[in-house]
Design an enzyme around this catalytic site. Structure first.
Site, mmCIF file in Angstrom:
data_model
loop_
_atom_site.group_PDB
_atom_site.id
_atom_site.type_symbol
_atom_site.label_atom_id
_atom_site.label_comp_id
_atom_site.label_asym_id
_atom_site.label_seq_id
_atom_site.Cartn_x
_atom_site.Cartn_y
_atom_site.Cartn_z
ATOM 1 N N HIS A 159 -60.447 27.689 22.497
ATOM 2 C CA HIS A 159 -61.267 26.560 22.968
ATOM 3 C C HIS A 159 -60.955 26.278 24.440
ATOM 4 O O HIS A 159 -59.800 26.340 24.862
ATOM 5 C CB HIS A 159 -61.000 25.320 22.118
ATOM 6 C CG HIS A 159 -62.024 24.256 22.324
ATOM 7 N ND1 HIS A 159 -62.032 23.456 23.448
ATOM 8 C CD2 HIS A 159 -63.102 23.885 21.584
ATOM 9 C CE1 HIS A 159 -63.071 22.632 23.373
ATOM 10 N NE2 HIS A 159 -63.735 22.870 22.258
ATOM 11 N N TRP A 165 -63.167 17.938 15.298
ATOM 12 C CA TRP A 165 -62.796 16.526 15.469
ATOM 13 C C TRP A 165 -61.853 16.284 16.641
ATOM 14 O O TRP A 165 -61.472 15.152 16.899
ATOM 15 C CB TRP A 165 -62.195 15.990 14.165
ATOM 16 C CG TRP A 165 -63.244 15.441 13.253
ATOM 17 C CD1 TRP A 165 -64.539 15.859 13.165
ATOM 18 C CD2 TRP A 165 -63.095 14.361 12.334
ATOM 19 N NE1 TRP A 165 -65.210 15.115 12.234
ATOM 20 C CE2 TRP A 165 -64.342 14.190 11.698
ATOM 21 C CE3 TRP A 165 -62.036 13.541 11.956
ATOM 22 C CZ2 TRP A 165 -64.556 13.214 10.737
ATOM 23 C CZ3 TRP A 165 -62.241 12.580 10.988
ATOM 24 C CH2 TRP A 165 -63.495 12.417 10.389
ATOM 25 N N LYS A 166 -61.442 17.363 17.295
ATOM 26 C CA LYS A 166 -60.547 17.227 18.462
ATOM 27 C C LYS A 166 -59.366 16.299 18.121
ATOM 28 O O LYS A 166 -58.899 16.305 16.994
ATOM 29 C CB LYS A 166 -61.332 16.726 19.669
ATOM 30 C CG LYS A 166 -62.578 17.575 19.919
ATOM 31 C CD LYS A 166 -63.212 17.318 21.235
ATOM 32 C CE LYS A 166 -64.438 18.216 21.337
ATOM 33 N NZ LYS A 166 -64.709 18.627 22.681
ATOM 34 N N GLU A 178 -69.509 28.455 24.027
ATOM 35 C CA GLU A 178 -69.431 27.062 24.474
ATOM 36 C C GLU A 178 -69.288 27.021 25.992
ATOM 37 O O GLU A 178 -68.167 27.126 26.508
ATOM 38 C CB GLU A 178 -68.209 26.371 23.863
ATOM 39 C CG GLU A 178 -68.226 26.252 22.362
ATOM 40 C CD GLU A 178 -67.388 25.060 21.899
ATOM 41 O OE1 GLU A 178 -67.933 24.216 21.198
ATOM 42 O OE2 GLU A 178 -66.207 24.965 22.258
ATOM 43 N N SER A 236 -72.177 19.636 23.413
ATOM 44 C CA SER A 236 -73.119 18.511 23.413
ATOM 45 C C SER A 236 -74.257 18.623 22.399
ATOM 46 O O SER A 236 -75.339 18.093 22.634
ATOM 47 C CB SER A 236 -73.712 18.312 24.817
ATOM 48 O OG SER A 236 -72.699 17.886 25.705
HETATM 49 P P1 PGA Z 1 -69.035 18.365 22.090
HETATM 50 O O1 PGA Z 1 -67.784 19.326 21.857
HETATM 51 O O2 PGA Z 1 -70.020 18.614 20.971
HETATM 52 O O3 PGA Z 1 -68.445 16.977 22.016
HETATM 53 O O4 PGA Z 1 -69.604 18.683 23.409
HETATM 54 C C1 PGA Z 1 -67.931 20.630 21.393
HETATM 55 C C2 PGA Z 1 -66.585 21.324 21.345
HETATM 56 O O5 PGA Z 1 -65.721 21.021 22.162
HETATM 57 O O6 PGA Z 1 -66.355 22.182 20.472
#
Ligand code: PGA
Length: 251
Positions: free
Chosen positions: A100, A12-13, A169, A212
């Site tokens: 991350h 969820w950042k 990622e 994404s």
């Molecule tokens: P995103 O982010 O799905 O919005 O690209 C993935 C992440 O940062 O873990």
């Protein structure tokens, strides 16, 4: 093949407020009612402020909670503004995302990440360890070199490999709407898997893809043979989209 895709991690950042717990209702219902969802590992990683309310909300479900980062060290003390792995574990939170790229971009290097992974595994947290190359590194064909370096430095002297999930990622894919070509993703995840088995003493590595992931590209992504699940940012904050992504991985 598709039942291999068991992990759906919602990152969820820096989003969410107390009322956001209500948006979990749909996912709780889905997990309970849908037979194919029963054995999935759905893990919510909200900001620190929401970990406790999420845990309360998810108490009677088998949906898990994770933090998005932690400090190293497993006792109380300075530095101001930090939260360590022991404090996260004491909330009955089970996972933590480490490494991350959004934290790496703010100065977290491999050495710091390594200390955090050691501390988190010692606190019996399960770690979602993120690795990935930037677009510049990709252009220069340095992807494998970078991944190898991030993995070997990040996992140095880490004992309990069983509790570590690797999230590949690519930095250029996060939030951009662009995902790697299937063949590239197949090759890269295969490279990661073999490196973990042959060089890092992993018995059965679990590899997630993040960057994404959405309701459209999931039909392509679910075909990647080496993947065990996904780390989903933006699309995970909308329960309908999150459920839709999960459902589309079912046969
Ligand atoms: P995103 O982010 O799905 O919005 O690209 C993935 C992440 O940062 O873990």
């Amino acid at each position: 093949m598709t039942n291999k895709l068991r992990y759906f991690v919602a990152n969820w950042k820096m989003y969410g407020h107390l009322n956001s717990v209500n948006s979990l209702n749909k996912v709780i219902k889905f997990k309970k009612k849908n037979k194919k969802a029963k054995n999935l590992k759905i893990i919510y990683c909200p900001p620190f402020t929401l970990i406790h309310p999420f845990i309360q909300k998810l108490k009677k479900t088998n949906i898990k909670t994770g933090a998005q980062n932690c400090s190293f060290g497993s006792t109380y003390g300075p530095p101001t503004g930090s939260i360590n792995s022991m404090m996260i574990k004491s909330l009955k939170c089970e996972y933590v995302i480490l490494g991350h790229s959004e934290k790496r971009a703010k100065g977290e290097n491999d050495n710091i990440i390594n200390k955090k992974i050691i501390s988190a595994t010692e606190s019996k947290l399960k770690v979602i360890f993120c690795i990935g190359e930037t677009s510049k590194q990709k252009r220069k064909k340095l992807t494998k070199k970078i991944l190898l370096s991030q993995l070997s430095k990040g996992l140095k002297k880490v004992k309990n490999k069983k509790n570590i999930l690797i999230a590949y990622e690519p930095v250029w894919s996060i939030g951009s709407g662009i995902i790697p070509k299937s063949q590239d993703l197949e090759n890269t995840t295969n490279f990661i898997k073999l490196f973990l088995i042959n060089n890092m003493k992993f018995k059965n590595p679990k590899i997630l893809y993040g960057g994404s992931v959405n309701t459209k590209n999931i039909s392509l992504l679910k075909k990647i043979t080496n993947l065990d699940g996904f780390l989903i940012g933006g699309a995970s904050q909308n329960s309908n989209k999150f459920i839709d992504i999960i459902k589309k991985t079912f046969n």
